[in-house]
Scaffold this active site. Structure first.
Site, PDB file in Angstrom:
ATOM      1  CD  GLU A 213       1.854  20.768   1.138  1.00  0.00           C
ATOM      2  OE1 GLU A 213       2.320  19.645   0.772  1.00  0.00           O
ATOM      3  OE2 GLU A 213       2.279  21.291   2.167  1.00  0.00           O
TER       4      GLU A 213
ATOM      5  CD  GLU B 225       0.806   4.904  -0.893  1.00  0.00           C
ATOM      6  OE1 GLU B 225       0.258   5.090  -2.055  1.00  0.00           O
ATOM      7  OE2 GLU B 225       1.875   4.969  -0.666  1.00  0.00           O
TER       8      GLU B 225
ATOM      9  CB  SER C 189       6.907   8.207  -7.282  1.00  0.00           C
ATOM     10  OG  SER C 189       6.007   8.217  -6.495  1.00  0.00           O
TER      11      SER C 189
ATOM     12  CD  GLN D 104       2.387   2.363  -4.269  1.00  0.00           C
ATOM     13  OE1 GLN D 104       3.386   3.006  -3.683  1.00  0.00           O
ATOM     14  NE2 GLN D 104       1.087   2.524  -4.163  1.00  0.00           N
TER      15      GLN D 104
END
Lengths: 392, 371
Positions: free
Chosen positions: A377, A252, A137, A134
């Site tokens: 977060e 995911e 990022s 994948q």
């Protein structure tokens, strides 16, 4: 036959098939990194049993039991799927195959792909022939994932891709990558991204493993220099890749949260593991015991929550943004659990490959759980905005 | 196993309960009761009985609706949202479940009176500061064909208002459960001035006579009758606490959206957003445990112990978090008596202790999970 009889007939047939086809060596419940085959052209089978098990399961569609038969699955419905997992657990069978193709690209293609794409890409995943990674990022796009900068310049029949991805799990072992690529640099950041499929063997693709604190290198940096990607290698519409990415992130998150909650079902009970490492008297450390009880209570309740959401979605009651909640709760729990295991292990747990095996490595690995796939977060911000409707 | 989804019937029951309670028993009803120096509203309980709530766990043969624990939990949850004061848990859930473990003309008649709202019960177990049925010291000495009860109980919830008491006492070879009228000679009830403004009493038993007929179930075998009753009560109390949590949380999120400081709604501050979001996550997880407990009690009661303790432990922890965050996020106003949050905090504290606190249920879970 009634529904129940049909399911029980399936169970009987499956039980017989497993008895005949699952090699004895594959019935040890092995869960470690290489116990289960990841597939792909670079895969080296750890035993002939592992190879046989993959091939036999794939021939029946049992590597991806719920996918349609024409795409390499067994077309099982939810009841049958449950029976499948129960029967696999009953003989302690290893999963025949695991991969990002199964967990992530598969669901995305089944939802967004064309029939031709499904026929082309899904069966090799189901057979374990092609391994995917994948590419989401980037160095400058972590929690703020939609700010990806890897560019795909429109060259008519293809895009010319340039840029860098990071934290690409097992990129060095993968055959193909599904990646978020910016195909419109003028549009608002969520609206200029496309979901492209790229062959890792293409000229201009390079990977570099990253050594992690756990001592291993499951993640890589992946570089693209003038890589040509044909126009048909896009999932969904051009510049609408964010829709696919969001859908996939949900999968995911559910997958990662399962890591923490899994102990409520098939996983070993925390108390038993702790007691074992604490010695013959069992868990005598009062503080550790109290922490473990709290952890066990939370694990059981999170496991029930996974079950409840599955039941709800089956009953047509949407679970909303539950995946963010499950991801947050599941990963935080898993981290806690490994802290407890380290406490219980004492100095035995401080050696690499010491008396407790890889306990320290496993502990360090869990620290990524609440970062990868969206940090805790970010999950809380999603809940705050979408569920609670707080201004933001 | 039944699905972990609210059925259509359960959703309808919740909706109709909400409609009734919003008009008859908002939080203001508790405040008015407290200000009038009362701990019980008999008229409200009669209306609930008319709605069939008192008979929710009474067999149809005795005039009840026999809807099961999951339905009782739905009602308890709705009552929790507005802190409804009633003997629902002690009478309709705990006593009804205990009585129906024994099939005879006497229990049938008692159950019928519960269903119509004509009798109220309280369960007298605790003798120390913590719930621990197996540690009961109160004695019931054999005396001819009967018994003589002597000892002290505390935190007998609804013990002041109840017509009858279920009393756990030690007999020659174990524990036994007695069902006696609360005004029997030798019974002295001292009202406890509770922080949640509800009825509870310390009760002294001085040489109280009990006949064999007053025994519920078999002598020395109290747990056969009491265990299912406690489990039904613990699950319903967990459900009430989850309702209380929902009520407090709703107020808190509403406040975050309207209260302005530094020129903006305080709900824009990430520090508060994340705390509220975390609390919501805990609430969702606890909801699963409570739904599961109801399903287990209705479909597999013999194996419901783990599910019930899990529900009570989670409900306790979540409610305590919700009221603490509730007060903190409301700031000074949350500390005032004029504001309702304090009522939620005080009821959460009482609910946390009743029928076993977090530690008690965590120990049950640990034992059942092989710690």
């Amino acid at each position: 036959m009634s529904g129940n009889q049909t399911v029980e007939a399936f169970r009987a047939e499956l039980r017989g098939w497993l008895e005949d086809n699952c090699p004895q060596e594959m019935r040890d419940g092995g869960m470690s990194e290489d116990a289960i085959c990841w597939g792909g052209t670079q895969w080296t089978f750890s035993s002939s049993a592992q190879k046989d098990w993959l091939e036999r399961a794939a021939a029946k569609g049992y590597t991806v039991p719920t996918w349609p038969v024409e795409y390499g699955g067994a077309g099982l419905n939810r009841e049958e799927e449950k029976v499948f997992h129960e029967e696999m657990a009953r003989i302690n069978a290893r999963s025949p195959l695991q991969s990002f193709g199964i967990w992530m690209l598969g669901p995305a293609l089944l939802h967004f792909g064309t029939h031709e794409q499904k026929l082309h890409y899904l069966p090799p995943i189901a057979r374990g022939e092609i391994r995917w990674c994948q590419g989401y990022s980037e160095p400058g796009a972590g929690s703020d994932l939609a700010s990806v900068q890897t560019k795909g310049a429109d060259q008519g029949d293809h895009w010319l891709v340039n840029g860098q991805k990071i934290w690409t799990s097992y990129a060095d072992k993968a055959d193909w990558i599904f990646a978020l690529i910016r195909t419109d640099t003028d549009a608002p950041k969520h609206k200029g991204i496309s979901f492209l499929l790229i062959d890792m063997n293409d000229a201009g693709v390079e990977t570099r493993p990253i050594k992690m604190i756990s001592g291993i290198s499951p993640f890589c940096e992946t570089f693209f220099s003038d890589v040509k990607v044909p126009k048909h290698q896009i999932v969904g519409e051009e510049n609408r890749g964010w829709d696919v990415a969001k859908y996939l992130l949900t999968h995911e998150r559910e997958m990662i949260s399962g890591g923490g909650a899994g102990l409520s079902g098939g996983g070993r009970e925390l108390g038993a593991i702790l007691a074992e490492s604490a010695g013959e008297d069992g868990l005598t450390d009062a503080t550790l015991r109290a922490d473990a009880m709290r952890c066990e209570i939370d694990a059981l309740a999170i496991g029930l929550t996974l079950e409840r959401y599955k039941d709800q979605s089956e009953a047509g009651q949407g679970a909303g943004d539950a995946s963010a909640m499950l991801k947050y709760m599941g990963t935080e729990l898993n981290k806690q659990r490994h802290e407890l295991l380290m406490n219980a292990g004492g100095s035995d747990a401080l050696e690499w490959d010491g008396p407790l095996g890889n306990r320290a490595g496993d502990w360090l690995r869990t620290k990524a759980n609440s970062i990868e796939g969206g940090t805790s977060e970010v999950m809380l911000s999603i809940v705050s905005r979408r569920v609670l409707g707080l201004p933001g | 196993m039944a699905k972990l989804v609210m059925t259509e019937d359960e959703t309808m029951l919740a909706d109709s309960a909400r409609g009734f309670l919003d008009s008859e028993a908002p939080v203001k009803a508790l405040r008015d009761l407290r200000d009038a120096g009362k701990t019980h509203d008999a008229a409200l309980w009669n209306k609930m009985a008319d709605m069939g709530w008192a008979g929710v766990l009474v067999p149809e043969s005795a005039g009840g609706s026999d809807m099961g624990s999951a339905a009782a939990n739905v009602l308890a949850h709705e009552m929790g949202k507005t802190l409804v004061v009633s003997p629902f848990l002690s009478t309709a859930v705990i006593a009804a479940t205990a009585l129906r473990q024994v099939s005879d003309a006497r229990t049938e008649a008692a159950l019928a009176k519960i269903a119509t709202g004509d009798v109220t019960y309280a369960l007298a177990v605790d003798e120390g500061t913590k719930f621990d049925p197996n540690a009961v010291q109160m004695t019931a000495k054999s005396d001819g064909n009967g018994f003589r009860l002597s000892g002290k109980k505390q935190f007998v919830v609804d013990g002041g208002l109840a017509d009858r008491l279920l009393v756990l006492a030690r007999t020659d070879n174990g524990l036994s459960l007695f069902d006696i009228p609360a005004d029997r000679a030798g019974v002295t009830r001292d009202a406890s001035n509770m922080i949640d403004d509800r009825d509870a009493a310390r009760i002294t038993f001085e040489d109280v006579e009990a006949t064999g007929d007053d025994l519920l179930g078999t002598v020395d075998q109290a747990m056969d009758v009491l265990r299912p009753a406690l489990q039904a009560g613990q699950a319903a109390l967990a459900a009430e606490m989850s309702g209380l949590t929902a009520g407090a949380f709703g107020m808190t999120v509403g406040y975050l959206k309207e209260r302005k400081q530094f020129g903006m709604e305080i709900g824009r501050f990430q520090a508060l957003q994340h705390r509220a979001a975390h609390l919501w996550c805990e609430i969702e997880v606890t909801a699963s445990a409570i739904l599961h407990a109801g399903r287990m009690l209705d479909h597999d009661p013999e194996n419901a112990a783990l599910a019930v303790s899990l529900a009570k432990a989670r409900a306790t922890a979540t409610a305590q978090l919700a009221v603490q965050e509730g007060v903190q996020m409301h700031g000074g106003i949350g500390m005032t008596d004029a504001f309702d949050m304090g009522f939620y905090m005080k009821r959460a504290r009482v609910g946390a202790e009743w029928l076993g606190d977090y530690s008690y249920h965590a120990e049950q879970v640990a034992a059942l999970r092989g710690f």
